[in-house]
Design a protein around this motif. Sequence first.
Motif, PDB file in Angstrom:
ATOM      1  N   PHE A 230       0.851  -1.186   0.000  1.00  0.00           N
ATOM      2  CA  PHE A 230       0.000   0.000   0.000  1.00  0.00           C
ATOM      3  C   PHE A 230       0.888   1.237   0.000  1.00  0.00           C
ATOM      4  CE2 PHE A 230      -2.299  -3.450   1.946  1.00  0.00           C
ATOM      5  CZ  PHE A 230      -3.563  -3.362   1.374  1.00  0.00           C
ATOM      6  N   CYS A 231       0.605   2.176  -0.898  1.00  0.00           N
ATOM      7  CA  CYS A 231       1.436   3.375  -1.011  1.00  0.00           C
ATOM      8  C   CYS A 231       0.619   4.506  -1.621  1.00  0.00           C
ATOM      9  CB  CYS A 231       2.673   3.088  -1.857  1.00  0.00           C
ATOM     10  SG  CYS A 231       2.279   2.462  -3.501  1.00  0.00           S
ATOM     11  N   SER A 232       1.184   5.690  -1.582  1.00  0.00           N
ATOM     12  CA  SER A 232       0.511   6.847  -2.189  1.00  0.00           C
ATOM     13  C   SER A 232       0.941   7.052  -3.634  1.00  0.00           C
ATOM     14  CB  SER A 232       0.810   8.111  -1.380  1.00  0.00           C
ATOM     15  OG  SER A 232       2.221   8.336  -1.295  1.00  0.00           O
ATOM     16  N   ARG A 233       2.141   6.491  -3.996  1.00  0.00           N
ATOM     17  CA  ARG A 233       2.637   6.561  -5.365  1.00  0.00           C
ATOM     18  C   ARG A 233       3.349   5.257  -5.699  1.00  0.00           C
ATOM     19  NH1 ARG A 233       5.301  10.576  -3.133  1.00  0.00           N
ATOM     20  NH2 ARG A 233       7.265   9.665  -3.861  1.00  0.00           N
ATOM     21  N   PRO A 234       3.148   4.722  -6.885  1.00  0.00           N
ATOM     22  CA  PRO A 234       3.792   3.452  -7.255  1.00  0.00           C
ATOM     23  C   PRO A 234       5.317   3.509  -7.244  1.00  0.00           C
ATOM     24  CG  PRO A 234       1.990   3.969  -8.761  1.00  0.00           C
ATOM     25  CD  PRO A 234       2.219   5.198  -7.930  1.00  0.00           C
ATOM     26  N   ASP A 235       5.895   4.720  -7.414  1.00  0.00           N
ATOM     27  CA  ASP A 235       7.351   4.813  -7.481  1.00  0.00           C
ATOM     28  C   ASP A 235       8.012   4.989  -6.114  1.00  0.00           C
ATOM     29  OD1 ASP A 235       6.365   7.333  -6.986  1.00  0.00           O
ATOM     30  OD2 ASP A 235       7.647   8.354  -8.470  1.00  0.00           O
ATOM     31  N   GLU A 236       7.241   4.832  -5.031  1.00  0.00           N
ATOM     32  CA  GLU A 236       7.830   4.946  -3.694  1.00  0.00           C
ATOM     33  C   GLU A 236       8.906   3.874  -3.494  1.00  0.00           C
ATOM     34  OE1 GLU A 236       4.969   4.895  -0.589  1.00  0.00           O
ATOM     35  OE2 GLU A 236       3.996   6.757  -1.199  1.00  0.00           O
ATOM     36  N   ALA A 237       9.953   4.239  -2.760  1.00  0.00           N
ATOM     37  CA  ALA A 237      11.094   3.329  -2.580  1.00  0.00           C
ATOM     38  C   ALA A 237      10.678   2.005  -1.952  1.00  0.00           C
ATOM     39  CB  ALA A 237      12.155   4.014  -1.720  1.00  0.00           C
ATOM     40  N   ASP A 259      -5.550   6.884  -2.241  1.00  0.00           N
ATOM     41  CA  ASP A 259      -5.687   8.332  -2.341  1.00  0.00           C
ATOM     42  C   ASP A 259      -5.725   8.913  -0.927  1.00  0.00           C
ATOM     43  OD1 ASP A 259      -8.684   8.726  -1.483  1.00  0.00           O
ATOM     44  OD2 ASP A 259      -8.675   7.067  -2.927  1.00  0.00           O
ATOM     45  N   GLN A 260      -5.537  10.208  -0.820  1.00  0.00           N
ATOM     46  CA  GLN A 260      -5.420  10.851   0.487  1.00  0.00           C
ATOM     47  C   GLN A 260      -6.683  10.670   1.325  1.00  0.00           C
ATOM     48  OE1 GLN A 260      -4.686  15.058   0.381  1.00  0.00           O
ATOM     49  NE2 GLN A 260      -3.883  15.119   2.451  1.00  0.00           N
ATOM     50  N   LYS A 261      -7.848  10.734   0.710  1.00  0.00           N
ATOM     51  CA  LYS A 261      -9.102  10.611   1.445  1.00  0.00           C
ATOM     52  C   LYS A 261      -9.224   9.226   2.079  1.00  0.00           C
ATOM     53  CE  LYS A 261     -14.121  11.019   0.891  1.00  0.00           C
ATOM     54  NZ  LYS A 261     -15.234  11.292  -0.070  1.00  0.00           N
ATOM     55  N   THR A 262      -8.892   8.185   1.308  1.00  0.00           N
ATOM     56  CA  THR A 262      -8.964   6.818   1.824  1.00  0.00           C
ATOM     57  C   THR A 262      -7.930   6.595   2.917  1.00  0.00           C
ATOM     58  OG1 THR A 262      -9.689   6.023  -0.347  1.00  0.00           O
ATOM     59  CG2 THR A 262      -8.881   4.381   1.207  1.00  0.00           C
ATOM     60  N   ALA A 263      -6.715   7.106   2.723  1.00  0.00           N
ATOM     61  CA  ALA A 263      -5.656   6.942   3.707  1.00  0.00           C
ATOM     62  C   ALA A 263      -6.025   7.601   5.037  1.00  0.00           C
ATOM     63  CB  ALA A 263      -4.348   7.521   3.178  1.00  0.00           C
ATOM     64  N   LEU A 264      -6.610   8.804   4.984  1.00  0.00           N
ATOM     65  CA  LEU A 264      -7.014   9.507   6.205  1.00  0.00           C
ATOM     66  C   LEU A 264      -8.140   8.769   6.919  1.00  0.00           C
ATOM     67  CD1 LEU A 264      -6.899  13.232   5.023  1.00  0.00           C
ATOM     68  CD2 LEU A 264      -5.324  12.079   6.600  1.00  0.00           C
ATOM     69  N   ALA A 265      -9.057   8.196   6.141  1.00  0.00           N
ATOM     70  CA  ALA A 265     -10.156   7.437   6.741  1.00  0.00           C
ATOM     71  C   ALA A 265      -9.634   6.187   7.451  1.00  0.00           C
ATOM     72  CB  ALA A 265     -11.178   7.060   5.669  1.00  0.00           C
ATOM     73  N   LEU A 266      -8.660   5.501   6.815  1.00  0.00           N
ATOM     74  CA  LEU A 266      -8.074   4.318   7.435  1.00  0.00           C
ATOM     75  C   LEU A 266      -7.319   4.685   8.707  1.00  0.00           C
ATOM     76  CD1 LEU A 266      -6.718   2.422   4.294  1.00  0.00           C
ATOM     77  CD2 LEU A 266      -8.591   1.709   5.775  1.00  0.00           C
ATOM     78  N   TYR A 267      -6.594   5.796   8.657  1.00  0.00           N
ATOM     79  CA  TYR A 267      -5.857   6.262   9.832  1.00  0.00           C
ATOM     80  C   TYR A 267      -6.821   6.572  10.976  1.00  0.00           C
ATOM     81  CZ  TYR A 267      -3.397   9.524  12.897  1.00  0.00           C
ATOM     82  OH  TYR A 267      -2.875  10.163  13.988  1.00  0.00           O
ATOM     83  N   ARG A 268      -7.922   7.258  10.652  1.00  0.00           N
ATOM     84  CA  ARG A 268      -8.906   7.606  11.679  1.00  0.00           C
ATOM     85  C   ARG A 268      -9.538   6.352  12.295  1.00  0.00           C
ATOM     86  NH1 ARG A 268     -14.104   9.285   9.000  1.00  0.00           N
ATOM     87  NH2 ARG A 268     -14.057   7.013   8.798  1.00  0.00           N
ATOM     88  N   ASP A 269      -9.939   5.407  11.465  1.00  0.00           N
ATOM     89  CA  ASP A 269     -10.584   4.190  11.964  1.00  0.00           C
ATOM     90  C   ASP A 269      -9.626   3.369  12.810  1.00  0.00           C
ATOM     91  OD1 ASP A 269     -12.821   4.998  10.615  1.00  0.00           O
ATOM     92  OD2 ASP A 269     -12.560   3.602   8.940  1.00  0.00           O
ATOM     93  N   THR A 270      -8.383   3.248  12.355  1.00  0.00           N
ATOM     94  CA  THR A 270      -7.399   2.479  13.105  1.00  0.00           C
ATOM     95  C   THR A 270      -7.124   3.112  14.466  1.00  0.00           C
ATOM     96  OG1 THR A 270      -6.343   1.779  11.028  1.00  0.00           O
ATOM     97  CG2 THR A 270      -5.069   1.511  13.070  1.00  0.00           C
ATOM     98  N   ARG A 271      -7.052   4.425  14.492  1.00  0.00           N
ATOM     99  CA  ARG A 271      -6.806   5.120  15.759  1.00  0.00           C
ATOM    100  C   ARG A 271      -7.971   4.937  16.724  1.00  0.00           C
ATOM    101  NH1 ARG A 271      -5.455  11.606  16.495  1.00  0.00           N
ATOM    102  NH2 ARG A 271      -5.212  11.541  18.745  1.00  0.00           N
ATOM    103  N   LEU A 272      -9.200   5.014  16.206  1.00  0.00           N
ATOM    104  CA  LEU A 272     -10.372   4.827  17.054  1.00  0.00           C
ATOM    105  C   LEU A 272     -10.406   3.421  17.635  1.00  0.00           C
ATOM    106  CD1 LEU A 272     -13.122   6.672  14.979  1.00  0.00           C
ATOM    107  CD2 LEU A 272     -12.134   7.402  17.152  1.00  0.00           C
ATOM    108  N   ILE A 273     -10.068   2.420  16.806  1.00  0.00           N
ATOM    109  CA  ILE A 273     -10.059   1.032  17.271  1.00  0.00           C
ATOM    110  C   ILE A 273      -9.002   0.839  18.355  1.00  0.00           C
ATOM    111  CG2 ILE A 273      -9.510  -1.338  16.598  1.00  0.00           C
ATOM    112  CD1 ILE A 273     -10.746  -0.664  13.852  1.00  0.00           C
ATOM    113  N   ASN A 274      -7.791   1.365  18.136  1.00  0.00           N
ATOM    114  CA  ASN A 274      -6.699   1.164  19.081  1.00  0.00           C
ATOM    115  C   ASN A 274      -6.918   1.889  20.398  1.00  0.00           C
ATOM    116  OD1 ASN A 274      -5.326  -0.491  17.367  1.00  0.00           O
ATOM    117  ND2 ASN A 274      -3.977   1.098  16.573  1.00  0.00           N
TER     118      ASN A 274
END
Length: 276
Positions: A230-237, A259-274
């Motif tokens: 999982f990455c924001s750009r395919p060319d990430e190291a 995309d940024q919207k999906t990444a932020l949503a995943l971050y928010r959900d993961t933080r709420l769960i933890n």
Amino acid sequence: LFPYTTLFRSSIYVNGKELCLVECDMYDDLPGLKLLPGDNPELASYVAGQMQKQPIERIKGLNGMYSGVYVNSNRSCAYVFGDPTGTRPVFWLSDKQRFVVTNNLWAFRGFNGLKKQWDKMALTQMLTIGFPVAGRTWIVGVKQLQRGRLVCSFADGRTSVHMQLEPFERQSWSFRKSVEILRESMDETIKRICRRLGHQVGIGLSGGLDSRICLASLHTQGLSSNSFSFCSRPDEADNQIAKSATKLLGEQHRTVVLDQKTALALYRDTRLINEG
């Protein structure tokens, strides 16, 4: 007992005089009992049976990450236990009014009736050596269950802590032998997980050393898997490293661009769960 992540399976057993709750991610099934995703009341019943007979002995047959609570009204006592390695964090508070157990220290922020005070000794230890000792936390009265321990909390306010790990004789090992034993243990654990699932597994390949070692273990054992990065750009190291590793081993790999919207949503959900 709050689950630490949504990946853990829960198991509850109640019979009127006993209550047993177990949260776990097991590496293998129990003898004669296949563990399925979701609730497994047979697992909690199995644990309750052992706790009833030998309450302060280590629970036999459990192989994985787990923690749990067992309450026996006939003994006016509640017990909290965890896996021998202490992988799952368990925090507890016991006094004459209550016995509180959670997998997340932050849950005590919203706990009513608890006068929250900083544990100055724990804070001093964190600043000097990097972590508090003897199960201390930064909240006075709240302790972390240390690995291999079991806590008994009685209705009259008494609390006792019991060591469940058996002593073993120290041996002198070479670095090479240590690495070999570590690899054998890891390969066996991964094989057990795959055998229990009974189908192709997926691995999140970050490009880092840990996930590449898991990939190598799956490959050398001939276990079928699909790799995802999982990455924001395919060319990430990291993604390029992951692709190179799978290409070298001839394994499948898929890049998932978030995309940024999906990444932020995943971050928010993961933080709420933890945070429970």
